[in-house]
Write a protein that holds these residues in place. Structure first.
Motif, short mmCIF file in Angstrom:
data_model
loop_
_atom_site.label_atom_id
_atom_site.label_comp_id
_atom_site.label_asym_id
_atom_site.label_seq_id
_atom_site.Cartn_x
_atom_site.Cartn_y
_atom_site.Cartn_z
N LYS A 2 -5.80 -49.40 18.12
CA LYS A 2 -6.15 -48.09 18.67
C LYS A 2 -7.67 -47.96 18.80
N ILE A 3 -8.40 -48.49 17.84
CA ILE A 3 -9.85 -48.39 17.85
C ILE A 3 -10.44 -49.35 18.87
N ASP A 4 -9.86 -50.55 18.97
CA ASP A 4 -10.39 -51.57 19.87
C ASP A 4 -9.23 -52.29 20.56
N PRO A 5 -8.77 -51.76 21.70
CA PRO A 5 -7.64 -52.38 22.41
C PRO A 5 -7.87 -53.82 22.85
N SER A 6 -9.13 -54.28 22.86
CA SER A 6 -9.40 -55.66 23.26
C SER A 6 -8.87 -56.66 22.23
N GLY A 7 -8.68 -56.20 20.99
CA GLY A 7 -8.22 -57.09 19.94
C GLY A 7 -9.33 -57.80 19.20
N ASN A 8 -10.57 -57.63 19.65
CA ASN A 8 -11.69 -58.31 18.99
C ASN A 8 -11.87 -57.87 17.55
N LEU A 9 -11.73 -56.58 17.29
CA LEU A 9 -11.87 -56.08 15.93
C LEU A 9 -10.75 -56.63 15.04
N LEU A 10 -9.54 -56.64 15.55
CA LEU A 10 -8.40 -57.19 14.80
C LEU A 10 -8.64 -58.67 14.51
N ASN A 11 -9.08 -59.42 15.49
CA ASN A 11 -9.32 -60.85 15.28
C ASN A 11 -10.44 -61.08 14.26
N ASP A 51 2.14 -50.87 19.80
CA ASP A 51 3.28 -51.78 19.91
C ASP A 51 3.05 -52.99 18.99
N TYR A 52 4.09 -53.38 18.27
CA TYR A 52 3.97 -54.56 17.40
C TYR A 52 3.57 -55.80 18.20
N ALA A 53 3.85 -55.82 19.50
CA ALA A 53 3.46 -56.97 20.34
C ALA A 53 1.94 -57.13 20.36
N GLU A 54 1.21 -56.05 20.12
CA GLU A 54 -0.25 -56.10 20.10
C GLU A 54 -0.80 -56.52 18.73
N LEU A 55 -0.01 -56.36 17.69
CA LEU A 55 -0.48 -56.60 16.33
C LEU A 55 0.08 -57.87 15.70
N LEU A 56 1.38 -58.05 15.76
CA LEU A 56 2.02 -59.12 14.98
C LEU A 56 1.57 -60.53 15.32
N PRO A 57 1.36 -60.89 16.59
CA PRO A 57 0.90 -62.27 16.84
C PRO A 57 -0.37 -62.61 16.06
N SER A 58 -1.31 -61.68 16.02
CA SER A 58 -2.55 -61.92 15.26
C SER A 58 -2.30 -61.86 13.76
N LEU A 59 -1.47 -60.91 13.34
CA LEU A 59 -1.21 -60.75 11.91
C LEU A 59 -0.63 -62.03 11.31
N PHE A 60 0.26 -62.70 12.04
CA PHE A 60 0.86 -63.92 11.52
C PHE A 60 -0.11 -65.10 11.50
N GLU A 61 -1.34 -64.90 11.94
CA GLU A 61 -2.40 -65.91 11.81
C GLU A 61 -3.05 -65.84 10.43
N LEU A 62 -2.74 -64.79 9.67
CA LEU A 62 -3.27 -64.69 8.31
C LEU A 62 -2.69 -65.81 7.46
N ILE A 83 9.47 -60.55 18.29
CA ILE A 83 8.06 -60.92 18.11
C ILE A 83 7.89 -61.66 16.78
N ILE A 84 8.53 -61.16 15.73
CA ILE A 84 8.47 -61.83 14.42
C ILE A 84 9.02 -63.24 14.54
N HIS A 85 10.16 -63.37 15.19
CA HIS A 85 10.80 -64.68 15.37
C HIS A 85 9.86 -65.66 16.09
N LYS A 86 9.16 -65.15 17.09
CA LYS A 86 8.29 -66.02 17.89
C LYS A 86 7.03 -66.44 17.15
N TYR A 87 6.44 -65.56 16.35
CA TYR A 87 5.11 -65.82 15.79
C TYR A 87 5.09 -66.15 14.29
#
Length: 172
Positions: A2-11, A51-62, A83-87
Motif C-alpha cells: 500500500k505504501i509502495d506499489p512498486s514493490g521496492n520497499l517490500l523487496n 492482494d496476496y499475489a502482490e505479497l506472497l511471492p516476495s514473502l516466500f523469498e525470506l 499462490i502459496i502452492h506456486k511460490y
C-alpha cells in the motif's frame, strides 16, 4: 504494497530480513517463522485490499521456514492457496489461518476441517499446519474479543485440525 506499489520497499524489507536471518544456522532457521495478515487493530483491517499475489511471492523469498498466513478471513482462499502452492519453497511450512479473531462468530470444528482439507489440496500435508489469522492479544485497550470467544475459537481450531488429520491420515 500500500505504501509502495512498486514493490521496492517490500523487496528491501525482504533483503534486510534475509541479512538478519543469514546469521542463524539452518537448524535455527527451521524454528523461525513469519506472520502475515491484513491487520487486526481494533477489529479493523488496514491492508485487506492488498492482494496476496502482490505479497506472497516476495514473502516466500525470506530465508525462514515457517509462514503463518491469515486465510480464514480471506475472501478468495483458492486464489491465495494457488499462490502459496506456486511460490512456497520445499523446506517451507505453511500454517494457514483457520479462525478469524476479528469476526465475533465462532467457527465450527467442521468449518475448520474443511478449510484444512482445502489447503491440503495445494500444500503437502507434511508442510501444512493451522493457526489463527491474527493473535487474540488486544492492541492497546482493545478488548473487543472476549476471553470466552478467543478460547472457543482456539478450541474449534484444535478440534477441526484433528478432524482433518483423521481424514488426511497425517498429523498436522
Amino acid at each position: 504494497m500500500k505504501i509502495d506499489p512498486s514493490g521496492n520497499l517490500l523487496n528491501s524489507f525482504i533483503d534486510l530480513n534475509n541479512l538478519a536471518l543469514s546469521r542463524f544456522s539452518a537448524e535455527e532457521r527451521r524454528r523461525i517463522g513469519v506472520h502475515t495478515c491484513p491487520g487486526n487493530d481494533f477489529d479493523s483491517t488496514h491492508s485487506a485490499d492488498v492482494d496476496y499475489a502482490e505479497l506472497l511471492p516476495s514473502l516466500f523469498e525470506l530465508k525462514a521456514c515457517n509462514f503463518y498466513i491469515a486465510m480464514a478471513g480471506e475472501p478468495d482462499r483458492g486464489h491465495a492457496l494457488k499462490i502459496i502452492h506456486k511460490y512456497r519453497k520445499p523446506d517451507q511450512r505453511v500454517f494457514v489461518g483457520v479462525t478469524a479473531p476479528a469476526d465475533p462468530r465462532i467457527e465450527t470444528a467442521e468449518e475448520v476441517r474443511d478449510m484444512v482439507l482445502e489447503a491440503a489440496e495445494y500444500i503437502p500435508v507434511e508442510h501444512l499446519g493451522t493457526t489463527d489469522d491474527c493473535g487474540f492479544s488486544p492492541f492497546c485497550d482493545d478488548t473487543s474479543t472476549s476471553r470466552e470467544t478467543a478460547f472457543a475459537k482456539i478450541r474449534a481450531r484444535v478440534l477441526g485440525t484433528k478432524l482433518a488429520e483423521k481424514l488426511i491420515g497425517s498429523e498436522l
